[in-house]
Design an enzyme around this catalytic site. Structure first.
Site, PDB file in Angstrom:
ATOM      1  N   THR A 134      42.777  68.133 115.389  1.00 56.77           N
ATOM      2  CA  THR A 134      42.024  68.814 114.338  1.00 56.77           C
ATOM      3  C   THR A 134      41.781  70.283 114.681  1.00 56.77           C
ATOM      4  O   THR A 134      41.712  70.647 115.859  1.00 56.77           O
ATOM      5  CB  THR A 134      40.660  68.101 114.157  1.00 56.77           C
ATOM      6  OG1 THR A 134      39.836  68.887 113.318  1.00 56.77           O
ATOM      7  CG2 THR A 134      39.943  67.903 115.485  1.00 56.77           C
ATOM      8  N   ASP A 135      41.590  71.092 113.649  1.00 54.77           N
ATOM      9  CA  ASP A 135      41.242  72.504 113.885  1.00 54.77           C
ATOM     10  C   ASP A 135      39.822  72.645 114.446  1.00 54.77           C
ATOM     11  O   ASP A 135      39.453  73.708 114.941  1.00 54.77           O
ATOM     12  CB  ASP A 135      41.402  73.333 112.599  1.00 54.77           C
ATOM     13  CG  ASP A 135      40.522  72.878 111.448  1.00 54.77           C
ATOM     14  OD1 ASP A 135      39.808  71.866 111.587  1.00 54.77           O
ATOM     15  OD2 ASP A 135      40.535  73.560 110.392  1.00 54.77           O
ATOM     16  N   TYR A 159      32.211  64.801 117.902  1.00 56.25           N
ATOM     17  CA  TYR A 159      33.563  64.499 117.377  1.00 56.25           C
ATOM     18  C   TYR A 159      34.569  65.522 117.897  1.00 56.25           C
ATOM     19  O   TYR A 159      35.591  65.158 118.499  1.00 56.25           O
ATOM     20  CB  TYR A 159      33.559  64.494 115.836  1.00 56.25           C
ATOM     21  CG  TYR A 159      34.950  64.583 115.242  1.00 56.25           C
ATOM     22  CD1 TYR A 159      35.862  63.535 115.383  1.00 56.25           C
ATOM     23  CD2 TYR A 159      35.378  65.733 114.559  1.00 56.25           C
ATOM     24  CE1 TYR A 159      37.160  63.626 114.861  1.00 56.25           C
ATOM     25  CE2 TYR A 159      36.664  65.831 114.039  1.00 56.25           C
ATOM     26  CZ  TYR A 159      37.550  64.774 114.193  1.00 56.25           C
ATOM     27  OH  TYR A 159      38.825  64.875 113.685  1.00 56.25           O
ATOM     28  N   LYS A 163      37.764  65.109 120.494  1.00 54.52           N
ATOM     29  CA  LYS A 163      39.156  65.438 120.128  1.00 54.52           C
ATOM     30  C   LYS A 163      39.707  66.509 121.084  1.00 54.52           C
ATOM     31  O   LYS A 163      40.862  66.440 121.502  1.00 54.52           O
ATOM     32  CB  LYS A 163      39.238  65.928 118.679  1.00 54.52           C
ATOM     33  CG  LYS A 163      38.973  64.874 117.610  1.00 54.52           C
ATOM     34  CD  LYS A 163      39.978  63.736 117.559  1.00 54.52           C
ATOM     35  CE  LYS A 163      41.345  64.141 117.075  1.00 54.52           C
ATOM     36  NZ  LYS A 163      42.243  62.967 116.886  1.00 54.52           N
TER      37      LYS A 163
HETATM   38  P1  NAD Z   1      40.067  57.683 109.335  1.00 54.17           P
HETATM   39  O1  NAD Z   1      38.698  57.563 109.905  1.00 54.17           O
HETATM   40  O2  NAD Z   1      40.264  57.571 107.866  1.00 54.17           O
HETATM   41  O3  NAD Z   1      41.037  56.611 110.019  1.00 54.17           O
HETATM   42  C1  NAD Z   1      41.005  56.329 111.393  1.00 54.17           C
HETATM   43  C2  NAD Z   1      41.738  55.016 111.614  1.00 54.17           C
HETATM   44  O4  NAD Z   1      41.715  54.733 113.024  1.00 54.17           O
HETATM   45  C3  NAD Z   1      41.087  53.820 110.922  1.00 54.17           C
HETATM   46  O5  NAD Z   1      42.064  53.053 110.266  1.00 54.17           O
HETATM   47  C4  NAD Z   1      40.453  53.033 112.065  1.00 54.17           C
HETATM   48  O6  NAD Z   1      40.374  51.642 111.818  1.00 54.17           O
HETATM   49  C5  NAD Z   1      41.394  53.364 113.217  1.00 54.17           C
HETATM   50  N1  NAD Z   1      40.730  53.211 114.529  1.00 54.17           N
HETATM   51  C6  NAD Z   1      39.519  53.707 114.888  1.00 54.17           C
HETATM   52  N2  NAD Z   1      39.231  53.330 116.152  1.00 54.17           N
HETATM   53  C7  NAD Z   1      40.292  52.619 116.591  1.00 54.17           C
HETATM   54  C8  NAD Z   1      40.591  51.968 117.820  1.00 54.17           C
HETATM   55  N3  NAD Z   1      39.716  51.977 118.841  1.00 54.17           N
HETATM   56  N4  NAD Z   1      41.775  51.321 117.943  1.00 54.17           N
HETATM   57  C9  NAD Z   1      42.660  51.303 116.918  1.00 54.17           C
HETATM   58  N5  NAD Z   1      42.418  51.878 115.716  1.00 54.17           N
HETATM   59  C10 NAD Z   1      41.247  52.524 115.560  1.00 54.17           C
HETATM   60  O7  NAD Z   1      40.614  59.070 109.880  1.00 54.17           O
HETATM   61  P2  NAD Z   1      41.572  60.150 109.191  1.00 54.17           P
HETATM   62  O8  NAD Z   1      40.739  61.099 108.415  1.00 54.17           O
HETATM   63  O9  NAD Z   1      42.705  59.468 108.558  1.00 54.17           O
HETATM   64  O10 NAD Z   1      42.063  60.930 110.500  1.00 54.17           O
HETATM   65  C11 NAD Z   1      43.193  60.455 111.230  1.00 54.17           C
HETATM   66  C12 NAD Z   1      43.435  61.378 112.416  1.00 54.17           C
HETATM   67  O11 NAD Z   1      43.663  62.702 111.958  1.00 54.17           O
HETATM   68  C13 NAD Z   1      42.252  61.461 113.390  1.00 54.17           C
HETATM   69  O12 NAD Z   1      42.764  61.522 114.692  1.00 54.17           O
HETATM   70  C14 NAD Z   1      41.561  62.765 113.013  1.00 54.17           C
HETATM   71  O13 NAD Z   1      40.915  63.312 114.120  1.00 54.17           O
HETATM   72  C15 NAD Z   1      42.740  63.605 112.564  1.00 54.17           C
HETATM   73  N6  NAD Z   1      42.446  64.643 111.562  1.00 54.17           N
HETATM   74  C16 NAD Z   1      41.787  64.337 110.404  1.00 54.17           C
HETATM   75  C17 NAD Z   1      41.576  65.339 109.446  1.00 54.17           C
HETATM   76  C18 NAD Z   1      40.874  65.038 108.141  1.00 54.17           C
HETATM   77  O14 NAD Z   1      40.599  65.967 107.385  1.00 54.17           O
HETATM   78  N7  NAD Z   1      40.577  63.803 107.807  1.00 54.17           N
HETATM   79  C19 NAD Z   1      42.038  66.631 109.672  1.00 54.17           C
HETATM   80  C20 NAD Z   1      42.693  66.918 110.890  1.00 54.17           C
HETATM   81  C21 NAD Z   1      42.916  65.899 111.818  1.00 54.17           C
HETATM   82  O1  DAU Z   2      38.770  70.352 109.833  1.00 55.41           O
HETATM   83  C1  DAU Z   2      39.325  69.078 110.039  1.00 55.41           C
HETATM   84  C2  DAU Z   2      38.214  68.054 110.011  1.00 55.41           C
HETATM   85  O2  DAU Z   2      37.804  67.945 108.649  1.00 55.41           O
HETATM   86  C3  DAU Z   2      38.667  66.681 110.537  1.00 55.41           C
HETATM   87  O3  DAU Z   2      38.969  66.803 111.895  1.00 55.41           O
HETATM   88  C4  DAU Z   2      37.562  65.644 110.352  1.00 55.41           C
HETATM   89  O4  DAU Z   2      38.038  64.367 110.737  1.00 55.41           O
HETATM   90  C5  DAU Z   2      37.176  65.606 108.883  1.00 55.41           C
HETATM   91  O5  DAU Z   2      36.097  64.712 108.705  1.00 55.41           O
HETATM   92  C6  DAU Z   2      36.790  67.001 108.386  1.00 55.41           C
HETATM   93  O6  DAU Z   2      35.548  67.444 109.017  1.00 55.41           O
HETATM   94  P1  DAU Z   2      34.381  68.186 108.188  1.00 55.41           P
HETATM   95  O7  DAU Z   2      33.121  67.992 108.901  1.00 55.41           O
HETATM   96  O8  DAU Z   2      34.778  69.567 107.822  1.00 55.41           O
HETATM   97  O9  DAU Z   2      34.457  67.307 106.817  1.00 55.41           O
HETATM   98  P2  DAU Z   2      33.309  66.700 105.877  1.00 55.41           P
HETATM   99  O10 DAU Z   2      34.016  66.158 104.662  1.00 55.41           O
HETATM  100  O11 DAU Z   2      32.386  65.811 106.602  1.00 55.41           O
HETATM  101  O12 DAU Z   2      32.495  67.997 105.450  1.00 55.41           O
HETATM  102  C7  DAU Z   2      33.117  69.094 104.792  1.00 55.41           C
HETATM  103  C8  DAU Z   2      32.046  70.178 104.631  1.00 55.41           C
HETATM  104  O13 DAU Z   2      31.083  69.713 103.668  1.00 55.41           O
HETATM  105  C9  DAU Z   2      31.265  70.471 105.899  1.00 55.41           C
HETATM  106  O14 DAU Z   2      30.946  71.851 105.925  1.00 55.41           O
HETATM  107  C10 DAU Z   2      29.980  69.651 105.746  1.00 55.41           C
HETATM  108  C11 DAU Z   2      29.766  69.658 104.254  1.00 55.41           C
HETATM  109  N1  DAU Z   2      29.116  68.426 103.697  1.00 55.41           N
HETATM  110  C12 DAU Z   2      29.637  67.214 104.023  1.00 55.41           C
HETATM  111  C13 DAU Z   2      29.076  66.067 103.543  1.00 55.41           C
HETATM  112  C14 DAU Z   2      29.632  64.715 103.921  1.00 55.41           C
HETATM  113  C15 DAU Z   2      28.039  68.548 102.834  1.00 55.41           C
HETATM  114  O15 DAU Z   2      27.591  69.668 102.505  1.00 55.41           O
HETATM  115  N2  DAU Z   2      27.482  67.392 102.345  1.00 55.41           N
HETATM  116  C16 DAU Z   2      27.946  66.155 102.668  1.00 55.41           C
HETATM  117  O16 DAU Z   2      27.369  65.153 102.212  1.00 55.41           O
END
Ligand code: NAD
Ligand code: DAU
Length: 351
Positions: A134-135, A159, A163
């Site tokens: 992640t960034d 978190y 990472k």
């Molecule tokens: P998510 O929470 O939707 O999915 C995570 C998955 O991992 C789930 O299916 C969960 O069951 C599985 N998991 C958790 N713990 C586990 C374990 N101990 N063993 C096996 N499986 C396990 O997450 P996401 O948003 O899809 O993110 C996926 C990856 O991408 C993560 O590594 C996250 O850090 C990274 N990432 C996410 C974002 C974002 O915006 N969502 C952005 C950049 C990077």
């Molecule tokens: O940048 C990549 C990351 O983006 C990933 O690594 C993470 O897994 C992913 O969850 C996401 O992190 P953020 O913390 O940026 O995402 P989130 O959707 O939780 O929040 C986005 C922005 O909105 C953040 O500034 C917090 C704000 N927020 C979030 C929630 C859930 C609110 O203002 N209200 C809310 O209820």
């Protein structure tokens, strides 16, 4: 004929993982794809029901923290590559329960690295350990500037620190043991199948149910948003063509202040739900800020663009509108999630 790929994808039942698994199953019918997922609250096999029976695809329920389980898995399977997405992914939950994040994200990644490294000793076909990061590891930007691959690490939540630690471990295995690794650091994803604890699906779901829209602080924090399919396309490219030992930043070049994004969602939803203009905005509530809330994330994605020819493909407003349609059309998917532990989390976090 080239070598047949057998790829282990971890976290494939989650949001991004399910899009990656589907893309690989559809685009590479000659690969074997093994999806390993613990099915935590965030893992959902409904995300993959359309490809569950596809030839070459197999789901295995298991925990990357459980080394005995991994030893058995690796003794029964010779993998050519690993795409590692399994993680605890929600910042707010990491503030409520940091140890769970350290366990899964650090220890789980260390276990996988160890297993890949052991297998590499007798498996010359192992070609890639791809770590999805992640960034957020780079910390927080001020009003100016972009994260590059050279930006120093400065994680500020449990978190992002977990990472960051996992990224360091991955690179350590490259330098120490020659494990062929590649890392990518991506900005905020949005799209279908995202768990409604994250900002965009939470806001869509709350507007639909006329529930308050919690905006942290003054809503001035900025995020760069990328459509999940664009991220999956980048992952495909990096897995196949990325240089080992390298890091690639992935971003949408699409920065939004949280409050502006929430207002845009309100506008889109008013139109789709045929509500009076301005109706949904009345639900906005400014709530207590997230502790250590990073102000701004923004990505310089010029390396992946110039070296691998990747670019974000989708227009934000169209893709956001399509995302809203997906949540409105998939009430069953939401109902199943909302009937789980979601309400107790929601109460702890917001009420
Ligand atoms: P998510 O929470 O939707 O999915 C995570 C998955 O991992 C789930 O299916 C969960 O069951 C599985 N998991 C958790 N713990 C586990 C374990 N101990 N063993 C096996 N499986 C396990 O997450 P996401 O948003 O899809 O993110 C996926 C990856 O991408 C993560 O590594 C996250 O850090 C990274 N990432 C996410 C974002 C974002 O915006 N969502 C952005 C950049 C990077
Ligand atoms: O940048 C990549 C990351 O983006 C990933 O690594 C993470 O897994 C992913 O969850 C996401 O992190 P953020 O913390 O940026 O995402 P989130 O959707 O939780 O929040 C986005 C922005 O909105 C953040 O500034 C917090 C704000 N927020 C979030 C929630 C859930 C609110 O203002 N209200 C809310 O209820």
């Amino acid at each position: 004929m080239g070598l047949k790929h057998k790829i282990l994808i971890t976290g494939g039942a989650g949001f991004i993982g399910s899009h990656v698994v589907r893309r690989f199953v559809r685009n590479y019918p000659d690969y074997e794809i093994v999806n390993l997922d613990k099915l935590t609250y965030a893992g959902n096999l409904e995300n993959l029901k359309d490809i569950a029976e596809a030839p070459g695809y197999r789901f295995i329920k298991g925990d990357i923290v459980d080394l005995d389980f991994l030893e058995k898995l690796f003794s029964e399977n010779i993998f050519t590559g690993i795409i590692h997405l399994a993680a605890e992914s929600h910042v707010d939950r990491s503030i409520l329960d940091p140890l769970n994040f350290i366990n899964t994200n650090l220890l789980g990644t260390a276990n996988l690295l160890h297993m890949a490294n052991e297998q590499m000793k007798y498996n010359p076909s192992f070609s890639c350990f791809y770590h999805i990061s992640t960034d957020e590891v780079y910390g927080s930007l001020g009003k100016e500037g972009l994260f590059t691959e050279e930006s120093p690490y400065d994680p500020r939540s449990p978190y992002s620190a977990s990472k960051a630690g996992s990224d360091h471990l991955v690179r350590a295995f490259y330098h120490t043991y020659g494990l062929p690794v590649v890392v990518s650091n991506c900005s905020n994803n949005y799209g279908p199948n995202q768990f409604p604890e994250k900002l965009i699906p939470l806001v869509i779901n709350n507007i639909k149910n006329s529930r308050e829209l919690p905006v942290y602080g003054k809503g001035e924090n900025i995020r760069d948003w990328l459509y999940v399919e664009d991220h999956a396309a980048a992952i495909d490219l990096i897995f196949h063509e990325g240089n080992k030992g390298e890091t690639y930043n992935i971003g949408g070049n699409n920065e939004w202040k949280n409050l502006d994004l929430v207002k845009l969602l309100c506008e889109i939803m008013d139109e789709k739900l045929e509500r009076a203009k301005g109706e949904s905005e009345k639900l906005i509530r400014f709530v207590k800020d997230r502790p250590g809330h990073d102000l701004r994330y923004a990505i310089d994605a010029s390396k992946i663009e110039s070296e691998l020819g990747w670019q974000p493909g989708l227009d934000f407003k169209n893709a956001l509108s399509a995302t809203v349609d997906w949540y409105l059309d998939n009430q069953d998917w939401l109902d199943h999630i909302l009937s789980g532990e979601y309400e107790s989390y929601y109460e702890k976090q917001y009420l």
